[in-house]
Design an enzyme around this catalytic site. Structure first.
Site, PDB file in Angstrom:
ATOM      1  CG  ASP A 262      39.490  25.135  36.505  1.00 16.14           C
ATOM      2  OD1 ASP A 262      40.530  25.716  36.133  1.00 16.14           O
ATOM      3  OD2 ASP A 262      38.445  25.743  36.799  1.00 16.14           O
TER       4      ASP A 262
ATOM      5  CE1 TYR B 297      41.470  34.846  33.909  1.00 18.78           C
ATOM      6  CE2 TYR B 297      40.765  34.430  31.644  1.00 18.78           C
ATOM      7  CZ  TYR B 297      40.551  34.316  33.013  1.00 18.78           C
ATOM      8  OH  TYR B 297      39.426  33.681  33.467  1.00 18.78           O
ATOM      9  CE  LYS B 298      42.448  32.559  37.040  1.00 18.37           C
ATOM     10  NZ  LYS B 298      41.778  33.694  37.678  1.00 18.37           N
TER      11      LYS B 298
ATOM     12  NE  ARG C 257      42.722  35.130  45.082  1.00 19.49           N
ATOM     13  CZ  ARG C 257      42.206  34.685  43.935  1.00 19.49           C
ATOM     14  NH1 ARG C 257      42.037  33.378  43.744  1.00 19.49           N
ATOM     15  NH2 ARG C 257      41.851  35.529  42.981  1.00 19.49           N
TER      16      ARG C 257
ATOM     17  CG  PHE D  22      36.177  29.983  39.972  1.00 22.34           C
ATOM     18  CD1 PHE D  22      36.837  30.987  40.666  1.00 22.34           C
ATOM     19  CD2 PHE D  22      35.415  30.325  38.872  1.00 22.34           C
ATOM     20  CE1 PHE D  22      36.742  32.315  40.256  1.00 22.34           C
ATOM     21  CE2 PHE D  22      35.306  31.656  38.464  1.00 22.34           C
ATOM     22  CZ  PHE D  22      35.974  32.648  39.162  1.00 22.34           C
TER      23      PHE D  22
END
Ligand code: PLP
Length: 429
Positions: free
Chosen positions: A211, A236-237, A389, A130
């Site tokens: 990560d 938050y995912k 995704r 990322f």
């Protein structure tokens, strides 16, 4: 009669037999939509909502008294959430703290554990990381007087989707101080072998951190058993704690007592924090890596979410997640969507030991496919150059939802709808 496993009836039968099915009622599902973007932003649950409302109520009633009198006390809220999150990553309670945000936590941990010395100056990252991680690592190298072009060692992908552990291990030379890797790759959803990489790093004299933004709340980890040095993630995912909510840090207890790279008063020994001394005395556990006052209103939803996961059982969630991604992949195959005229490709490893929580569905017209799906009420996300995704989430996605999405993937091509979509991706995709 043999069961037609590609039928909607079969999907409904799977839902009827699903022990986690009732949790769906505790989420706000966008009306009329098939939400498949929980790997980017998890949905609000009534539990997370209640936790926020409770925090507001405590603020209203207790004012400053909430630091000690609220339930749980605000003063040690990050530690309390860490205790609840620790079983998700195979850690002891004091090795996890809920604090900061993903990239800031990465900065703090790298500032602590990247200790270049003599020839050992490198940090290993991957060509599929990322971007925020790469920017942070580049700046940390600069801050320690290094040159990112020389010291940031990017291990490339062989196939554009995955990273081979062999290649990462081959890069672990005596010129490397730290390996800073994703647990699950954000685009393809590949899960790296954390135990193998940690063992290899330590044999070669380097530290290793992960990560876990794309695995926390989705893949159970065993950080203590696997001897990981440190890790961080967002809530938050898959942890459904709301946009930009507070993140989390794991520090192996072997490193307790190390001075964090970025110190702040919230990491001070709690009993003496209000002595207001100018000499640093870090908290005894991972709590030392806190910098600032915990943002209560963005941390409160984490409480509701973690309690709910405790109730559902994290192993059961992982089991259902894999069953759902297997189901999605097998429907794509058996419905002919990987062949002409559809030409979808699956970018996620088929081996469940190498898979996180989402399926990456590739297509040459990826951005247009993603937009056409949105027109048909499916919410996926898109990652350049060609990846749509799709994340079925064990607490709120049904097998019937997955079946529907596969029909829509077919429909956008059968009807030519995708060809009518404008070029390019949306600003936020
Ligand atoms: C793998 C990964 N790392 C880091 C980040 C950056 O997160 P933040 O904006 O919370 O710093 C993200 C954001 O989605 C991510 O997916």
């Amino acid at each position: 009669m043999p069961v037609d496993v590609a039928s909607l009836d079969h999907a409904r039968a799977l839902d009827a037999a699903d022990p986690l099915a009732s949790f769906r009622e505790r989420f706000y599902l966008p009306e009329g939509k098939l939400y498949f973007d929980g790997n980017s932003l998890g949905l609000l649950s009534t539990d997370a909502e209640a936790a926020v409302l409770n925090a507001l109520d405590q603020w209203k009633r207790l004012a400053i008294g909430g630091w000690m009198e609220a339930e749980p006390a605000w003063f040690t809220f990050g530690e309390e959430l860490g205790r609840l999150a620790a079983p998700l990553v195979g850690a002891e309670a004091d090795e996890v703290v809920v604090t900061g945000t993903t990239t800031v936590n990465l900065h703090n941990l790298t500032a602590t554990f990247y200790r270049p010395e003599g020839e050992r100056r490198g940090i290993i990252a991957t060509g599929l990381d990322f971007p925020s991680d790469i920017y942070a690592l580049q700046s940390q190298i600069r801050l320690k007087g290094g040159d990112p072009d020389r010291d940031l060692i990017i291990v490339p992908s062989r196939d554009g989707r995955t990273i081979e552990e062999d290649d990462l291990i081959a890069a672990m030379t005596n010129q490397v101080a730290l390996a800073m890797l994703p647990s699950v790759l954000y685009r393809s959803g590949q899960l790296l072998d954390i135990a193998r990489l940690s063992a290899a790093a330590h044999e070669r004299g380097l530290l290793i951190g992960f990560d876990c933004a794309h695995s926390a709340g989705s893949v159970p980890h065993q950080f203590d058993r696997d001897d990981v040095d440190f890790a961080f993630w967002c809530n938050y995912k898959y942890l459904n704690a709301g946009p930009g909510s507070v993140g989390a840090i794991y520090v192996n207890r072997r490193h307790f007592g190390a001075t964090p790279g970025l110190t702040g008063w919230w990491g001070y020994h709690k009993e003496r924090q209000f002595d207001m001394r100018h000499t640093w005395e870090g908290a005894p556990g991972a709590g030392a890596w806190q910098i600032s006052t915990n943002p209560l209103l963005s941390a409160a939803p984490v409480l509701g979410s973690l309690r709910m996961i405790g109730e559902a059982g994290f192993d059961r969630m992982r089991e259902k997640s894999l069953a759902m991604t297997n189901y999605l992949i097998s429907l794509l195959e058996s419905s002919g969507l990987l062949d002409a005229p559809y030409h979808y490709r699956i970018g996620t490893p088929r081996d469940v030991r190498r898979r996180g929580g989402h399926v990456s569905v590739e297509h040459d017209a990826g951005p247009k496919i993603a937009k056409a799906l949105k027109q048909l009420g499916v919410i996926p996300d898109f990652r350049p150059p060609d990846v749509v995704r799709l994340a079925p989430i064990p607490l709120y996605t049904s097998y019937a939802d997955i079946w529907e999405v596969v029909q829509r993937l077919r429909q956008v091509i059968d009807t030519g709808l995708y060809l009518q979509m404008p070029e390019g991706r949306d600003l936020v995709s």
